[in-house]
Design a protein around this motif. Structure first.
Motif, mmCIF file in Angstrom:
data_model
loop_
_atom_site.group_PDB
_atom_site.id
_atom_site.type_symbol
_atom_site.label_atom_id
_atom_site.label_comp_id
_atom_site.label_asym_id
_atom_site.label_seq_id
_atom_site.Cartn_x
_atom_site.Cartn_y
_atom_site.Cartn_z
ATOM 1 N N ASN A 189 0.852 -1.179 0.000
ATOM 2 C CA ASN A 189 0.000 0.000 0.000
ATOM 3 C C ASN A 189 0.889 1.230 0.000
ATOM 4 O O ASN A 189 2.135 1.123 0.007
ATOM 5 C CB ASN A 189 -0.941 -0.008 1.208
ATOM 6 N N GLN A 190 0.278 2.392 -0.004
ATOM 7 C CA GLN A 190 1.041 3.639 0.024
ATOM 8 C C GLN A 190 0.319 4.654 0.898
ATOM 9 O O GLN A 190 -0.898 4.599 1.071
ATOM 10 C CB GLN A 190 1.240 4.183 -1.386
ATOM 11 N N TRP A 191 1.081 5.561 1.433
ATOM 12 C CA TRP A 191 0.562 6.588 2.338
ATOM 13 C C TRP A 191 -0.204 7.630 1.529
ATOM 14 O O TRP A 191 0.288 8.147 0.523
ATOM 15 C CB TRP A 191 1.727 7.221 3.094
ATOM 16 N N LYS A 192 -1.435 7.926 1.939
ATOM 17 C CA LYS A 192 -2.247 8.863 1.176
ATOM 18 C C LYS A 192 -1.605 10.250 1.101
ATOM 19 O O LYS A 192 -1.721 10.946 0.088
ATOM 20 C CB LYS A 192 -3.638 8.973 1.801
ATOM 21 N N SER A 193 -0.953 10.673 2.196
ATOM 22 C CA SER A 193 -0.379 12.025 2.222
ATOM 23 C C SER A 193 0.842 12.160 1.332
ATOM 24 O O SER A 193 1.196 13.267 0.917
ATOM 25 C CB SER A 193 -0.020 12.402 3.661
ATOM 26 N N ASN A 194 1.501 11.076 1.055
ATOM 27 C CA ASN A 194 2.702 11.121 0.212
ATOM 28 C C ASN A 194 2.856 9.771 -0.465
ATOM 29 O O ASN A 194 3.285 8.804 0.155
ATOM 30 C CB ASN A 194 3.934 11.442 1.062
ATOM 31 N N GLU A 195 2.487 9.663 -1.741
ATOM 32 C CA GLU A 195 2.482 8.384 -2.439
ATOM 33 C C GLU A 195 3.875 7.803 -2.635
ATOM 34 O O GLU A 195 4.016 6.648 -3.020
ATOM 35 C CB GLU A 195 1.787 8.541 -3.800
ATOM 36 N N ALA A 196 4.891 8.604 -2.365
ATOM 37 C CA ALA A 196 6.251 8.079 -2.460
ATOM 38 C C ALA A 196 6.561 7.130 -1.311
ATOM 39 O O ALA A 196 7.512 6.350 -1.371
ATOM 40 C CB ALA A 196 7.263 9.232 -2.467
#
Length: 713
Positions: free
Chosen positions: A594-601
């Motif tokens: 998955n990835q963090w919504k606030s920072n897709e990096a």
């Protein structure tokens, strides 16, 4: 005439004012224990002798037993009348428990016999069952099952009836009680007198209405690659070439009464128009009614000019309805017999199986490699088959024999059948000048089991090794223990090949390839181990070790199953979203990315626990030989493994709501400096001595690793 007995003594006899019971009703159904309910007054000599769990009740019809059971409920009312409820003998199988045990490579008969042996070891003689006739088989007569402390009846239902089909029948020979496990055609007799319905057929149907009935059918067969005029459409074999140019079949009487109601029915494996027409005709008059259930009372039967008393549970009854074109046989599934009021009798016709096995019910492929042992050796498996054949030969209820002759009066054949005519029969044994043949599909066959005059023995499976064979010479097989044996079988829609190499008596390597219109299957086995691959158009299934483990591959997905390909047996699925985990039909959760919504990096690995999942644990084994585990670090929902929601480490470390509870701290340090350990004196009281001086009292504070462990109050 019905007679009722209690522990061998007369309880109810027609015309007897003393030996008399009131409102007796006998309910019977296929795969059900059956029950008898009645009321009894103090005038009956047996009134005070009827006791729960010890009294046995028998019902005889014209001197023949039709019910035997044990009293389970006996209650008095305010008028001093007793209401009695007795349940049939099949319920005795609820009184024993099957232990945790594994059964491997048994025939259905051997499996049933094993379960009955366990039952008999736990109950008294009057509740024992012995193995009877078994006519239910799977494709190779080999099954593997587990039992886990269920009742014997539940085990028989779950391990055999629910998976293989078939019906349980209690049969007696003298004082010995047998349990038969048979297919429906083997259960009862064929009733020669049909039931004829008129326009009111639907009045008797429980689950069919006029919108379900077709008066014409368009049969479609196998797909045709060429021959269509419109690009992009699929074309199939039809019946126009053998049906005067028409692509449909209809029933004139039904069309005249109900109008045109057409349906399209497909048979993708049928390539010949003549065969397709025959299947269409069968569907129109027979198969479209296969899910119908008919509920009839004795009054209904008298109106229909039928003899209700001639019908028995499991019998096959021909039912016709000319206005609909229906001409189909139905089994008698349920019967309600009012011993004193025949006008209230009722029965149910249909193919649905009864699911309740008395009031006590508690909510209630192929084997990869077979061993071709020497046909000269009588194994336990073969002995079981011999015993079953003996039961079938000696326990038969009888059937019908028809002899046929040609136009010159010369004998053609003898037919031994389960119905009075070859058109109506489903089970047929034919004897003629060319040999003996057996069909379970009517007179026209196919005759998959036969012994012909040229010495060829043909069988679906040979009872010395359960193998498919086209020609099998006993003398030949006895002489080729160390040779390679390959068998080929070609049918209309399948090709199969099997190769075996037996080395002495110790090992056996076997492989086979089967190609049909639906799948390609390959199998390899060595001794007790084996694997197979089934390739369909939309999936591939891998099986291992006698069908107990499966891997299924679908587009973009790999699934792993335990002991069967079904949702309840699914364990793990791997797809583009990650690893998904299941248990007993529940989706527990997944491990995915998955990835963090606030920072897709910011991407990572996520352990995702679903609502059905109650805990996630890191654990270790208790001992080297133990299957149990100790949790080391566990996330638990409240009222699951732990009473509170949170992350639990070791015994009671709870980090819920930013709080560490029940924790011991050792070796505390900060910046590389370990906490101080020692005693600090402290003044606890200052007082005046009265002479201008003061006095004081002091105590100490104990410190361990920088943490105060004791202090005065």
């Amino acid at each position: 005439m019905y007679e009722v007995y209690h522990n061998g003594r007369i309880l109810d006899y027609p015309g007897d004012n003393v030996s008399h019971i009131q409102d007796p009703v006998l309910n019977m159904a296929l795969n059900d224990a059956g029950s008898l309910e009645f009321n009894i007054s103090p005038d009956n000599p047996e009134f005070d002798k009827i006791l729960n769990r010890s009294s046995m009740i028998r019902v005889l019809k014209d001197g023949k037993e039709i019910f035997c059971g044990e009293v389970r409920e006996c209650k008095k009312d305010f008028n001093n009348m007793k209401s009695v409820y007795a349940v049939g003998e099949l319920s005795f199988l609820f009184d024993s428990i099957q232990p945790q045990r594994e059964y491997r490579d048994l025939s259905p008969r051997q499996m049933l016999e094993s379960l009955l042996n366990v039952h008999n070891s736990q109950v008294e003689d009057r509740k024992k069952f012995y193995i009877g006739i078994v006519t239910v088989h799977n494709s190779n007569d080999r099954i593997s099952r587990y039992t886990d402390r269920e009742t014997t009846l539940d085990a028989i239902r779950e391990k055999l009836v629910d998976r293989l089909g078939g019906y349980l029948r209690v049969r007696k020979a003298g004082e010995v009680r047998y349990l038969d496990y048979v297919n429906l055609p083997d259960y009862g007799k064929y009733c020669g007198q049909p039931i004829e319905f008129g326009i009111n057929l639907l009045d008797y149907s429980e689950d069919l209405d006029s919108s379900d009935i077709a008066t014409a059918v368009i049969p479609l067969g196998a797909r045709i690659e060429e021959g269509g005029d419109i690009e992009g459409l699929e074309y199939h074999v039809d019946i126009a070439s053998v049906n005067s140019g028409l692509d449909y079949i209809h029933i004139p009487e039904a069309v005249e009464r109900f109008g045109w109601v057409k349906k399209v029915v497909s048979w993708d494996d049928v390539a010949l128009p003549a065969d397709l027409k025959r299947k269409g005709q069968e569907w129109l008059t027979d198969n479209q009614y296969e899910m119908m259930t008919l509920e009839l009372t004795a009054v209904d039967l008298s109106v229909l000019d039928s003899d209700f008393e001639a019908f028995a549970l499991g019998d096959t009854v021909r039912a016709t309805a000319k206005p609909y074109g229906m001409d189909r046989t139905f089994p008698v599934q349920e019967m309600s017999i009012h011993l004193h009021s025949p006008k209230d009798n009722a029965l149910s016709l249909g193919d649905r199986a009864a699911r309740t096995l008395s009031r006590q019910t508690n909510n209630a492929g192929k084997v990869l490699g077979t061993r071709l042992e020497s046909v000269r050796q009588t194994t336990a498996w073969l002995q079981s088959a011999i015993d079953n054949a003996t039961q079938m030969m000696t326990g038969s209820k009888g059937g019908y024999k028809v002899s046929e002759y040609d136009e010159d009066g010369r004998w053609l054949r003898d037919l031994y059948m389960n119905a009075p005519s070859k058109e109506a029969a489903s089970l047929v044994m034919q004897v003629n000048m060319n040999g003996i043949g057996f069909s379970r599909n009517g007179f026209d066959g196919p005759y998959k089991n036969a012994w012909t005059i040229d010495g060829v023995l043909l069988g679906e499976f040979i009872k010395a090794g359960s193998i498919d064979a086209e020609k099998l010479s006993v003398e030949y097989l006895s002489s080729v223990d160390d040779a390679i044996r390959t068998q080929f079988k070609v049918a209309e829609d399948s090709i199969s090949a099997e190769t075996r190499r037996a080395v002495g008596k110790e090992t056996e390597l076997a492989s086979s390839l089967k190609v049909t219109s639906k799948l390609i299957e390959s199998k390899v086995s060595y001794n007790e181990l084996g694997s197979y691959v089934q390739q369909y158009y939309d999936k591939v299934i891998f099986g291992f070790n006698n069908n107990s483990r499966y891997v299924q591959i679908n587009p973009g997905m790999i699934s792993i199953y335990d002991d069967g390909v079904s949702d309840s047996k699914k364990r793990v699925v791997f797809d583009q979203n990650g690893n998904h985990f299941y248990r007993d039909g529940y989706y527990i959760g997944k491990i995915g990315t998955n990835q963090w919504k606030s920072n897709e990096a910011h991407k990572g690995l996520v352990f995702d626990l679903e609502f059905n999942g109650k805990y996630m644990a890191w654990a270790r084994k208790r001992t080297a030989n133990d299957d149990g585990y100790y949790p080391i670090l566990t996330f638990s929902r409240e009222n699951s493994i732990y009473s509170t929601l949170g992350l639990h480490a070791g015994c009671d470390l709870d980090m819920h709501n930013y709080t560490i509870r029940n924790a011991r701290l050792e070796g505390i340090s900060s910046g590389g400096i370990k906490g101080w350990t020692g005693t600090i004196p402290i003044v606890t009281e200052v007082r005046s001595n009265g002479d201008g001086t003061i006095g004081w009292t002091y105590s100490t504070i104990d410190v361990a690793n920088g943490i105060i462990t004791a202090a005065p109050r």
